[in-house]
Design an enzyme around this catalytic site. Structure first.
Site, short mmCIF file in Angstrom:
data_model
loop_
_atom_site.label_atom_id
_atom_site.label_comp_id
_atom_site.label_asym_id
_atom_site.label_seq_id
_atom_site.Cartn_x
_atom_site.Cartn_y
_atom_site.Cartn_z
N LYS A 70 0.84 -1.21 0.00
CA LYS A 70 0.00 0.00 0.00
C LYS A 70 0.87 1.25 0.00
O LYS A 70 0.59 2.21 -0.73
CB LYS A 70 -0.94 -0.01 1.22
CG LYS A 70 -1.90 1.19 1.30
CD LYS A 70 -2.95 1.18 0.20
CE LYS A 70 -3.78 2.46 0.16
NZ LYS A 70 -4.81 2.53 1.20
N LYS B 68 -1.32 11.67 4.95
CA LYS B 68 -1.10 10.68 6.02
C LYS B 68 -0.37 9.46 5.45
O LYS B 68 0.58 8.95 6.06
CB LYS B 68 -2.46 10.25 6.60
CG LYS B 68 -2.37 9.29 7.76
CD LYS B 68 -3.52 8.27 7.73
CE LYS B 68 -3.11 7.02 7.00
NZ LYS B 68 -4.10 5.95 6.97
#
Lengths: 299, 299
Positions: A174, A242
């Site tokens: 990811k 983030k």
């Protein structure tokens, strides 16, 4: 494992809620918990069972999912007081759909192992639409044996399930994904503003290049929105920021200097400072516009 | 303009030679010039006419092409002594297939206008294979009327011909293309080395992400080569570096600060210092490997 397995789902936000609903609709008994209670009541009205903390979810469930904003949230919900670990039991499988640091995923797997719990880090991509439609891409790290057991559940949630490797490998994939997405978003922003400033029509420039070596999902999908003045998400900039923070912390922990990703992380951080945090990640062009003192759509 | 038009081609390198051959094979009379003469003799043996300087080419031809390494080369061949401008004549069309600065393309168009010459900047992408097969993408800046006249010639050379805008706009599109290509190449390099250092198999990570939002031509095509240890061109790193230099000079001239492209330009500059200049542009991963003290394929 049969369809009699009982599922727990903790974290019923933009992503977690539709994913829990899909599991319910697939016929699994689902026990749910969320800090804000309104969404819990909503799911209870759809047939879910209510829990009041993560421990209760773990006590009741064979497979416990979490879907939370960031690494510290997951650490608290799993390892903290009244956490998943306190209700954990032999044979339970823990699946984290959050996007967090690979390091945290590994830490949690290590702490849960003595309880007889197998852990899978299983971050997703595909956005809230993918969550609703059950078409997410799910990148999985952890023991293949545990993945085999929960695969029927993941098949409800997603369309493509890839076992990347051991614990943390799903989160690494990811993070890798977010490196490339940010590179494309910033590249698109820079090339459009360069073209405009140099006196070419950015829309024609995009048409000229989007079929060649520059081809990418970002150039296929995002310019049309930007040329209509639409910078709404999509995938919110503060989530991209983030995720890039996870990238940079992971790169530092494991020893991989990333000069370009570092710049992208700073440009997304600038979006937060400029009040652009709730715009789409393609709206990073707003930062490049500020730097150049221009605007994509101004005449 | 009919098929009786006489074509001139100056600059018979890796790209120019097959492009001139394709024009010959399409039945056009072609007069050629190149600094090194061997390739000229080769083309003469295939039916081309020989010229000894750019002026002679221009005197003989209705449409003059150039295909040269960089902006100063084009400036010299067109505006210098015995240059194209000295043989230019009313109604001639000048087409530059080189990748150079938009500013230089505009300068040349301005200088040629008083001679009654229309200029098209028409950089290509698709590499030497595309040049040989006549499948290039051609990005064109300059008067549409001139493009209409030479379109039958460009159709011989390429598969997609896009009129981007006025003079320089073709070069701007090419620069924009190179911003995105570099972003993808460096992004791929960073994500692979981050994945490896963090303990995941880069090959599995690529499989997990290449179908999602990170999808791009670079991830579709290049990893397979890199995992086989193949860093041969393809598109040479020193050409990518040269094109990024055009990007940064253009961005400075027209007022577009490009923080990410600047980093990419520096990483390609590092390839020159590290003796990697003749490798493929995807071999920029070699620079990231140096920074991380690792190698993609080392166990």
């Amino acid at each position: 494992m049969t369809e009699n397995i009982k599922v727990g789902y903790i974290g019923l936000g933009l992503m977690g809620k539709p994913m829990a609903v899909n599991l319910l609709n697939a016929g699994y008994p689902v026990v749910v918990h969320n800090r804000s209670r309104e969404v819990v009541k909503d799911l209870v009205s759809q047939g879910a069972e209510e829990a009041f903390n993560p421990r209760e979810v773990a006590e009741a469930a064979d497979v416990v999912f979490t879907n939370l904003p960031d690494s510290p949230d997951v650490e608290l919900v799993v390892l903290g007081e009244q956490g998943v670990i306190e209700g954990a039991h032999q044979g339970m499988i823990y699946v984290d759909n959050s996007t967090i640091k690979p390091h945290t995923a590994r830490l949690i797997a290590d702490k849960m192992a003595p309880q007889g719990v197998q852990c899978l880090d299983a971050p997703v991509s595909g956005g809230d639409i993918g969550a609703q439609q059950g078409t997410l891409a799910i990148m999985v790290g952890g023991p293949e044996e545990a993945l085999d057991k929960v695969r029927p559940l993941l098949d409800v949630l997603g369309e493509s399930i890839t076992h990347v490797g051991g614990s943390g490998a799903g989160q690494i994939a990811k993070a890798a994904n977010q490196i490339m997405v940010a590179a494309q978003m910033v590249g698109m922003a820079e090339l459009m503003i360069m073209a405009k400033q140099a006196g070419a029509d950015p829309q024609k420039v995009i048409q000229a290049i989007q079929g060649g070596a520059a081809q990418c999902w970002t150039l296929d999908v995002k310019p049309e929105r930007l040329f209509k003045g639409n910078r709404q998400p999509g995938f919110k900039a503060y989530m991209q920021e983030k995720d890039l923070n996870i990238v940079m912390e992971t790169a530092r922990e494991y020893g991989a200097p990333l000069p370009a990703a570092a710049v992208h992380a700073q440009l997304y951080q600038a979006m937060l400072q400029l009040g652009m945090e709730n715009l789409d990640n393609s709206a990073v062009i707003g930062v490049i516009e500020k730097l150049a003192g221009t605007a994509l759509l101004e005449e």
